[in-house]
Write a protein that holds these residues in place. Structure first.
Motif: not given
Length: 482
Positions: A46-49, A55-57, A243-245, A276-279
């Motif tokens: 898939m494309p990175e986005e 968030g990246k990575g 992580p970012e939303m 972010a914790k749940a993710l």
């Protein structure tokens, strides 16, 4: 050729013929509420986005599940018949849309009159077993076993009604109840076990028992479903990740969602704040699942079963995980309705095959039976797509249109992998160009240059809904061009 070589060659011929005629085994590893974005075999394609919406990575890695895809095929546009547990599971094992299975909603019972791939395999000399969450026998008694109707799985000793507590409390190896992580922390190690470990252990015991005869095993792991808790050491594996939303969670996008993309004020799946914790716990659960897949693959390898065993990894539905300000499932967005599906069958399915054609999990039963060369008179809504898997093409494309729906609500969607049409009782039709709008933000249904596509998709959706007697089409005139 000398006489000795000639005799040896012909003496091996019957052995080769017997091996070719040998029945392939089947192992299905099935998870619950699993985002396809969390499998690295999907991320790579898939494309990175799209691969890193948080968030990246920021994602999990799944080398064992990736192995199934790398040594077999990965389906990039595989959908569930309805993005809720019970109806999706019923469709997968019967090849029928939910309204024909007896279980179109959560908490309902699979009809005993409907054949399943397991009942058909049982009739063809297979030992069939099911381990893990069933969710097709009502919803009253969670974490219980001894389910009366086995759905064609001869051994359903470890078939569990439902529930998502991370641990079992056990005594002398017997399950007493499902418990949370706090209750589990107070127990000694010999009185608790994580559900993923428990069911994987039981699956391995059954494989050991049945390894010398044709077998079918379905392992249904309850994770990575909420409550989003990964057991040690997986619970800290991603602690340093930030992580970012997802950008679609922003209010400027969320407030423009169509009716089918949001719930009421009391909707439990509406996400008010990013967690972010749940993710990170979710990523840990996925990693735990991947390691369990590795244990299954190692057993097959150690017992020389890899070449004659079809291995499938899939799920019942996805998880929005804050995309479009949503959690969990139940909506026609890709993150909810599109599911992972990878399959390995050496000698039949070319390694590294990528399939971009659209499927629904109603296709699973007719396809898997065909791959196993099993003949049946059973009727299916799904399509036998085995030729796509066994073809010589490394990449399979197609413009097939499939549909999936919410059985109570009510919305329905059709997609060919490029375009998606969604109709809803309280909303004008939406057409989404998923190539140019992969996050499903714009309605191009009324665009002049999309009128031919819109009409084609609408006609095909209506045709398919009528063919399968969809319960939502009582007032068909509601879903027409406005």
């Amino acid at each position: 050729m000398n006489k000795k070589a000639f005799i040896m060659l012909h003496s091996l011929a019957p052995l080769a013929a017997n091996m070719a005629a040998e029945k392939p085994n089947l192992v299905i590893i099935h998870t619950d509420e699993h985002s396809f974005r969390t499998l690295s075999c999907y991320q790579k394609l898939m494309p990175e986005e799209e691969a890193f919406v948080w968030g990246k990575g920021c994602n999990s890695t799944t080398p064992n599940i990736d192995r199934i895809a790398n040594e077999g095929a990965i389906c990039m546009r595989y959908y569930c018949s309805s993005p809720v547990s019970t109806p999706s599971r019923a469709s997968m094992i019967t090849g029928l849309y939910p309204q024909a299975t007896g279980a179109p909603k959560n908490g309902m019972y699979l009809s005993e009159k409907v054949p399943t791939f397991a009942s058909i395999l049982s009739q063809n000399g297979y030992s069939t077993s099911y381990v893990g969450k069933w969710h097709l026998a009502g919803d009253d008694n969670k974490y219980t076993f001894g389910i009366k109707y086995n759905g064609g799985f001869q051994d359903n000793t470890y078939m569990m009604t439902g529930g998502h507590a991370p641990y079992f409390q056990i005594k002398n190896g017997k399950v007493l109840s499902g418990i949370g992580d706090k209750a589990a922390s107070k127990l000694p190690d010999n009185e608790k076990i994580h559900l993923t470990d428990y069911f994987t252990n039981k699956a391995l015991e059954i494989l050991e028992r049945d390894k010398n005869k044709p077998f079918c095993l379905m392992l249904s792991i309850p994770d990575p479903h909420t409550p989003d808790y990964a057991r040690p050491p997986y619970h800290t594996m991603y602690k340093d990740m930030k992580p970012e939303m997802p950008f679609t969670m922003q209010q400027k996008y969320a407030q423009k969602r169509p009716h089918w993309g949001k719930g009421s004020e009391k909707d439990k799946n509406e996400a008010k704040n990013f967690d972010a914790k749940a993710l990170k716990q979710y990523f840990g659960m996925v990693k735990h699942i991947d390691d369990s897949v590795g244990r299954i693959l190692k057993f097959l390898e150690d017992n020389n079963l890899m070449d004659n065993t079809i291995v499938v990894f899939t799920s019942d539905h996805g998880d929005m995980f804050f995309e479009h300000k949503r959690r969990n499932k139940g909506v026609p967005y890709e993150a909810s309705s599109r599911i992972p599906f990878v399959i390995r069958y050496p000698g039949k399915i070319k390694a590294g095959k990528v399939i971009n054609k659209a499927y629904v999990n109603t296709d699973f039963t007719p396809t898997i039976l065909s791959l196993m060369n099993i003949k049946t008179n059973a009727k299916f809504h799904g399509e036998d797509s085995s030729a796509d898997f066994t073809s010589s093409e490394k990449v399979v494309n197609g413009n097939r249109i499939v549909h999936f729906a919410q059985c109570d609500g009510w919305w329905a969607a059709a997609t060919d992998g490029r375009y998606k049409l969604v109709i809803d009782k309280k909303e004008s039709p939406w057409l989404i160009d998923m190539k140019n709008d992969p996050f499903e933000l714009k309605n191009c249904y009324y665009n002049i240059d999309k009128q031919e596509i819109a009409e084609k998709m609408m006609n095909e959706l209506m045709k398919q809904l009528n063919e399968v007697k969809s319960p939502g089409l009582k007032n068909k005139q509601k879903y027409v061009l406005k």
